[in-house]
Scaffold this motif. Structure first.
Motif, mmCIF file in Angstrom:
data_model
loop_
_atom_site.group_PDB
_atom_site.id
_atom_site.type_symbol
_atom_site.label_atom_id
_atom_site.label_comp_id
_atom_site.label_asym_id
_atom_site.label_seq_id
_atom_site.Cartn_x
_atom_site.Cartn_y
_atom_site.Cartn_z
ATOM 1 N N ALA A 225 0.830 -1.210 0.000
ATOM 2 C CA ALA A 225 0.000 0.000 0.000
ATOM 3 C C ALA A 225 0.861 1.254 0.000
ATOM 4 N N VAL A 226 1.966 1.204 0.735
ATOM 5 C CA VAL A 226 2.965 2.273 0.758
ATOM 6 C C VAL A 226 4.297 1.638 0.392
ATOM 7 N N PRO A 227 5.087 2.243 -0.500
ATOM 8 C CA PRO A 227 6.383 1.650 -0.865
ATOM 9 C C PRO A 227 7.182 1.284 0.385
ATOM 10 N N THR A 228 7.647 0.023 0.432
ATOM 11 C CA THR A 228 8.245 -0.505 1.661
ATOM 12 C C THR A 228 9.590 -1.154 1.369
ATOM 13 N N ILE A 229 10.608 -0.761 2.122
ATOM 14 C CA ILE A 229 11.930 -1.357 1.991
ATOM 15 C C ILE A 229 11.931 -2.715 2.683
ATOM 16 N N LEU A 230 12.303 -3.773 1.946
ATOM 17 C CA LEU A 230 12.386 -5.110 2.513
ATOM 18 C C LEU A 230 13.831 -5.540 2.769
ATOM 19 N N ARG A 231 14.778 -4.841 2.134
ATOM 20 C CA ARG A 231 16.202 -5.089 2.389
ATOM 21 C C ARG A 231 16.954 -3.792 2.154
ATOM 22 N N THR A 232 17.775 -3.406 3.107
ATOM 23 C CA THR A 232 18.543 -2.179 2.955
ATOM 24 C C THR A 232 19.742 -2.390 2.042
ATOM 25 N N GLY A 233 20.173 -1.319 1.397
ATOM 26 C CA GLY A 233 21.323 -1.361 0.501
ATOM 27 C C GLY A 233 21.857 0.038 0.274
ATOM 28 N N ALA A 234 22.559 0.214 -0.836
ATOM 29 C CA ALA A 234 23.216 1.494 -1.102
ATOM 30 C C ALA A 234 22.228 2.609 -1.431
ATOM 31 N N VAL A 235 21.062 2.278 -1.994
ATOM 32 C CA VAL A 235 20.042 3.284 -2.274
ATOM 33 C C VAL A 235 19.209 3.472 -1.011
ATOM 34 N N SER A 236 19.192 4.684 -0.493
ATOM 35 C CA SER A 236 18.616 4.925 0.833
ATOM 36 C C SER A 236 17.124 5.228 0.785
ATOM 37 N N GLN A 237 16.502 5.088 1.937
ATOM 38 C CA GLN A 237 15.091 5.418 2.113
ATOM 39 C C GLN A 237 14.824 6.863 1.714
ATOM 40 N N GLU A 238 15.705 7.761 2.134
ATOM 41 C CA GLU A 238 15.533 9.187 1.851
ATOM 42 C C GLU A 238 15.635 9.469 0.353
ATOM 43 N N ASP A 239 16.590 8.815 -0.305
ATOM 44 C CA ASP A 239 16.769 9.009 -1.747
ATOM 45 C C ASP A 239 15.518 8.597 -2.517
ATOM 46 N N MET A 240 14.952 7.450 -2.150
ATOM 47 C CA MET A 240 13.765 6.961 -2.868
ATOM 48 C C MET A 240 12.550 7.827 -2.590
ATOM 49 N N ALA A 241 12.393 8.275 -1.347
ATOM 50 C CA ALA A 241 11.265 9.151 -1.003
ATOM 51 C C ALA A 241 11.348 10.462 -1.780
ATOM 52 N N ASP A 242 12.562 10.983 -1.942
ATOM 53 C CA ASP A 242 12.740 12.227 -2.703
ATOM 54 C C ASP A 242 12.321 12.040 -4.158
ATOM 55 N N VAL A 243 12.698 10.926 -4.745
ATOM 56 C CA VAL A 243 12.366 10.663 -6.156
ATOM 57 C C VAL A 243 10.867 10.457 -6.329
ATOM 58 N N LEU A 244 10.247 9.705 -5.416
ATOM 59 C CA LEU A 244 8.820 9.407 -5.525
ATOM 60 C C LEU A 244 7.946 10.579 -5.099
ATOM 61 N N GLY A 245 8.502 11.454 -4.266
ATOM 62 C CA GLY A 245 7.705 12.552 -3.732
ATOM 63 C C GLY A 245 6.645 12.073 -2.775
ATOM 64 N N SER A 246 6.905 10.938 -2.133
ATOM 65 C CA SER A 246 5.937 10.362 -1.196
ATOM 66 C C SER A 246 6.674 9.523 -0.160
ATOM 67 N N GLU A 247 5.936 9.046 0.819
ATOM 68 C CA GLU A 247 6.524 8.286 1.915
ATOM 69 C C GLU A 247 7.056 6.937 1.446
ATOM 70 N N VAL A 248 8.193 6.537 2.021
ATOM 71 C CA VAL A 248 8.742 5.195 1.850
ATOM 72 C C VAL A 248 8.955 4.630 3.253
ATOM 73 N N ILE A 249 8.418 3.441 3.509
ATOM 74 C CA ILE A 249 8.477 2.819 4.830
ATOM 75 C C ILE A 249 9.656 1.872 4.910
ATOM 76 N N ASP A 250 10.344 1.873 6.042
ATOM 77 C CA ASP A 250 11.392 0.892 6.299
ATOM 78 C C ASP A 250 10.755 -0.329 6.940
ATOM 79 N N GLY A 251 10.665 -1.406 6.183
ATOM 80 C CA GLY A 251 10.031 -2.626 6.684
ATOM 81 C C GLY A 251 11.019 -3.692 7.078
#
Length: 341
Positions: free
Chosen positions: A186-212
């Motif tokens: 329902a909300v873009p969710t990180i299932l594994r962390t890596g070099a592309v960060s939560q903040e970077d993806m949220a900036d590109v999408l212009g919306s919330e990204v959840i750390d799951g």
């Protein structure tokens, strides 16, 4: 089976592509770790990957492509996915998307109606996949559960005699696996962390990204959407303990015969009076991530080593991925200094 060791020349890439077309398994380089490739549209080829790794059948495989066009017949690409692909592909981001009916093997997806897809930064591998003419599966080229391979020698250690070929393009650069983002949630969710960060993806999408990625257990009958969620990963046979740099002085006094230390150069310079086996994690977080799995593999092969003490890193940016892999490798075990939690 005799495993061919191929260099990174055009002729050997063509040879590797022919092996993939023949339904064989070929290890390939990426910027993160070495992967184990096979035709993602060929069930018999995919089964060989599970067999070589000793991987549970309900642990899904990442589908790796050489171009976005190569991906379109297999998954539905949303506007959000297009934004992320434009920003981070080729690169260290895996995206979970809905599959098109009947187009992706259930062996690849673990029986789910979603697939994890990625286009790696390594141009050699992208050209290999394009020449093969189909997407390939791309789990890390190691025995299931063990530290991931960051050199062709690491792959050979685990896979010689089990796969058709290894394409050697030197050491990887990132050293930890790609970020995995679930765009079917329902909300873009990180299932594994890596070099592309939560903040970077949220900036590109212009919306919330959840750390799951917070620790949670899946039941025996649940299929994970991404690798690393359900089964033991990245773990040497030797006992691994995580230490806080603030506990360095206490750790030095604690070390005994059979112990090894993995730490950054700044800490190791304070370690010269000790004769303890050590492995440098480098001078910064990028180097630490690049060197982590190589150090774990090195000490795991040393008969005189019983315990490996590894430095934790600041839990920001790439440090989140580094600490995630280290926590899995150690099973959550900490050196109980005064700053351990």
């Amino acid at each position: 089976m005799k495993t061919k060791h191929l260099n990174n020349q055009k002729e050997t890439v063509a040879e590797a592509a022919k092996l993939l077309q023949a339904g064989e398994v070929v290890a390939f380089p990426t910027e993160t770790v070495y992967g184990l490739g096979a035709d993602a549209t060929n069930d018999l080829a995919v089964k060989k990957v599970f067999s070589a790794k000793g991987r549970p059948a309900d642990n899904p495989l990442i589908m790796t492509v050489g171009s976005v066009e190569q991906l379109r017949p297999f998954v539905t690409i949303s506007d959000a996915a297009k934004k992320l692909m434009t920003a981070f592909w080729p690169g260290s981001l895996t995206i979970i998307l809905p599959i098109k009916e009947g187009m992706v093997s259930m062996l690849v997806t673990g029986g789910l109606q979603t697939a994890a897809v990625r286009m790696p930064q390594n141009e050699l591998t992208r050209s290999l996949i394009r020449e093969a003419g189909f997407p390939i599966v791309g789990p890390s080229a190691n025995l299931s559960g063990k530290p991931s391979p960051t050199t062709a020698a690491h792959v050979a250690h685990d896979m010689d005699g089990k796969i058709a070929a290894i394409v050697d393009d030197g050491p990887t650069q990132v050293g930890v696996e790609s970020t995995v983002l679930d765009l079917t949630a329902a909300v873009p969710t990180i299932l594994r962390t890596g070099a592309v960060s939560q903040e970077d993806m949220a900036d590109v999408l212009g919306s919330e990204v959840i750390d799951g990625t917070s620790p949670k257990s899946l039941s025996a009958d649940q299929t994970p959407k991404a690798p690393g969620m359900k089964y033991r990963h990245y773990a040497p046979d030797k006992d691994v303990f995580v230490f806080d740099p603030l506990d360095w002085s206490d750790l030095k006094e604690h070390l005994q015969t059979g112990d090894a230390v993995m730490a950054d150069e700044a800490l190791l310079k304070q370690f010269s009076e000790k004769k303890q086996p050590s492995w440098s994690l480098g001078n910064n977080l990028d180097q630490a991530s690049e060197n982590l799995f190589a150090g774990l593999r090195y000490f795991d092969d040393q008969e005189n080593i019983e315990r490996i003490y590894v430095q934790a890193m600041p839990n920001i940016g790439l440090g989140k991925a580094y600490n995630n892999r280290l926590a899995k490798a150690s099973g959550g075990r900490l050196f109980e200094g005064p700053h351990a939690e």
